[in-house]
Design an enzyme around this catalytic site. Sequence first.
Site, short mmCIF file in Angstrom:
data_model
loop_
_atom_site.label_atom_id
_atom_site.label_comp_id
_atom_site.label_asym_id
_atom_site.label_seq_id
_atom_site.Cartn_x
_atom_site.Cartn_y
_atom_site.Cartn_z
N CYS A 274 26.84 9.93 -37.31
CA CYS A 274 25.71 9.19 -37.90
C CYS A 274 26.12 8.20 -38.98
O CYS A 274 25.95 7.00 -38.82
CB CYS A 274 24.71 10.19 -38.48
N1 NAD Z 1 24.36 15.11 -34.47
C1 NAD Z 1 23.66 14.86 -35.55
O1 NAD Z 1 23.90 15.47 -36.61
C2 NAD Z 1 22.52 13.87 -35.56
C3 NAD Z 1 21.64 13.86 -36.64
C4 NAD Z 1 20.57 12.98 -36.65
C5 NAD Z 1 20.44 12.07 -35.60
N2 NAD Z 1 21.33 12.07 -34.56
C6 NAD Z 1 21.11 11.10 -33.47
O2 NAD Z 1 20.61 11.81 -32.34
C7 NAD Z 1 21.08 11.22 -31.13
C8 NAD Z 1 21.80 12.26 -30.29
O3 NAD Z 1 22.91 12.71 -31.03
P1 NAD Z 1 23.69 14.05 -30.65
O4 NAD Z 1 24.58 14.33 -31.81
O5 NAD Z 1 22.74 15.08 -30.18
O6 NAD Z 1 24.55 13.54 -29.42
P2 NAD Z 1 25.30 14.48 -28.33
O7 NAD Z 1 26.35 13.62 -27.74
O8 NAD Z 1 25.66 15.78 -28.94
O9 NAD Z 1 24.18 14.77 -27.25
C9 NAD Z 1 23.64 13.80 -26.42
C10 NAD Z 1 23.50 14.40 -25.04
O10 NAD Z 1 22.86 13.42 -24.21
C11 NAD Z 1 23.42 13.55 -22.91
N3 NAD Z 1 23.13 12.33 -22.16
C12 NAD Z 1 23.74 11.13 -22.21
N4 NAD Z 1 23.13 10.26 -21.40
C13 NAD Z 1 22.09 10.91 -20.84
C14 NAD Z 1 21.08 10.55 -19.92
N5 NAD Z 1 20.99 9.30 -19.44
N6 NAD Z 1 20.19 11.49 -19.53
C15 NAD Z 1 20.27 12.75 -20.01
N7 NAD Z 1 21.19 13.16 -20.89
C16 NAD Z 1 22.10 12.24 -21.31
C17 NAD Z 1 24.89 13.82 -23.18
O11 NAD Z 1 25.51 14.41 -22.06
C18 NAD Z 1 24.81 14.76 -24.38
O12 NAD Z 1 24.78 16.11 -23.98
C19 NAD Z 1 21.95 10.05 -31.57
O13 NAD Z 1 21.18 8.88 -31.61
C20 NAD Z 1 22.35 10.43 -32.98
O14 NAD Z 1 22.65 9.29 -33.76
C21 NAD Z 1 22.36 12.97 -34.51
#
Ligand code: NAD
Length: 428
Positions: A274
């Site tokens: 992030c």
């Molecule tokens: N990890 C954090 O601490 C956090 C905190 C706040 C916000 N975010 C935001 O949340 C969002 C997700 O982050 P995350 O850390 O969960 O990412 P992540 O990579 O852990 O998870 C995302 C998931 O989406 C899946 N994916 C990708 N393309 C896809 C599709 N077309 N259809 C279905 N599934 C699909 C991936 O396989 C993965 O499992 C990002 O925008 C991130 O910036 C993350």
Amino acid sequence: MSIKTTLLQKIDSRQARVGMVGMGYVGLPLAVAFARAGFVVTGVDVDESKVEALNRGQSYVGDVPDTELTPLVQSGCLHATVDYADLAAVDAIVICVPTPLRKTKDPDISYIIEAAESIARQGATGKLIILESTTYPGTTEEIILPRLAGQGDQVGRDFFLAFSPERIDPGRRDYTIANTPKVIGGVTPDCLAVALALYGAVVEEPVPVSSTATAEMVKLLENTFRAVNVGLVNEVALMCDKLGLDVWEVVKAATTKPYGFMPFYPGPGLGGHCIPVDPHYLSWKLRTLNYRARFIELAAEVNSYMPEYVVGKVVDALNGERKAVNGCHVLILGVAYKPNVGDVRESPALDIIHLLQARGAVVSYHDPFVPSITTELFALESIQLTATALQQADCVVIVTNHDCYDWGSIADQARLIVDTRNAVKNFL
Ligand SMILES: NC(=O)c1ccc[n+]([C@@H]2O[C@H](COP(=O)([O-])OP(=O)(O)OC[C@H]3O[C@@H](n4cnc5c(N)ncnc54)[C@H](O)[C@@H]3O)[C@@H](O)[C@H]2O)c1
């Protein structure tokens, strides 16, 4: 009965079925929260191994223990699939797909586009769709809305669209999904009303804002605030180094001011999915409006210099022992971007390892949360943290402050330490 009334009734009675797109660090805990609140949840992910693990009741996210997941899977409250067709029958869909940067540091919203188009193919009519992925202001209305409204449906009447940024802090115990206030913006007032009802089932304090772009901007303010303040204190650390002052003492004393000051601490650089990434979404958007986001650029410049600075300290420390870094054994302790998690995304440890290798150092690492690392530049496996490993290293570089490390015995056994942890005086 209007679609809005039907949805509100289904949410209220927990008859609404919830779909989660992207079952990662954000999607899985949220899916579990909705399932625990009494909704039947379908999680869609393109990663088959995650889907299989979930359907076995096995979690891959530290904040979700198997003991919490397994009963939800066994009772049929939560199941995972790779097939978007399973979302045809759900009432609400929350999108939690990645929003990385391209190599050029421009936003890569291809995952959001793919998710929106896949949802649209199943039909958005009658559904509430919420984007949670962090992104630039305007994404929900400019990118998702036209794809969902394509079949002639009217937003706010035939389907509902909102943005609600995720605030999860992996590894944190005091603030959970339930007790962290949640910002929500709808495309129309009715979109907001339905989204508030859904989140009201899992969070104690929903925070409505006037639009989806405002909600998108709130998240970017929060993360830019951190990136800029970390950048500031990192620069203060560099200045203190030149002035021969102890930055930790300076920050600690400044923190005694009861108002108008909030402590941030220097470190080896910014990490995680992030804080180093999200501000670039904002600066990119502003560039399209012919405006330069100067604070964001400057903070990124200072923060991304820190690994180089740490390596300089390693070189100096070895020099003090009459050793060249070329050929020296350097052991890195902790490679995750923050304590007590196994996430190495954007971790400054990766840069530190690469920079040391580029100078000829023989680098190994130990991290109980990260068994192996593969990047475009190197692949390493975590070694055992034995007395021999510590004694054989010409220099031990402490990067991540995992609770499980026994710092006393590490200090006793290591020959030379460069310590980048918070509140440790001998860094900088
Ligand atoms: N990890 C954090 O601490 C956090 C905190 C706040 C916000 N975010 C935001 O949340 C969002 C997700 O982050 P995350 O850390 O969960 O990412 P992540 O990579 O852990 O998870 C995302 C998931 O989406 C899946 N994916 C990708 N393309 C896809 C599709 N077309 N259809 C279905 N599934 C699909 C991936 O396989 C993965 O499992 C990002 O925008 C991130 O910036 C993350």
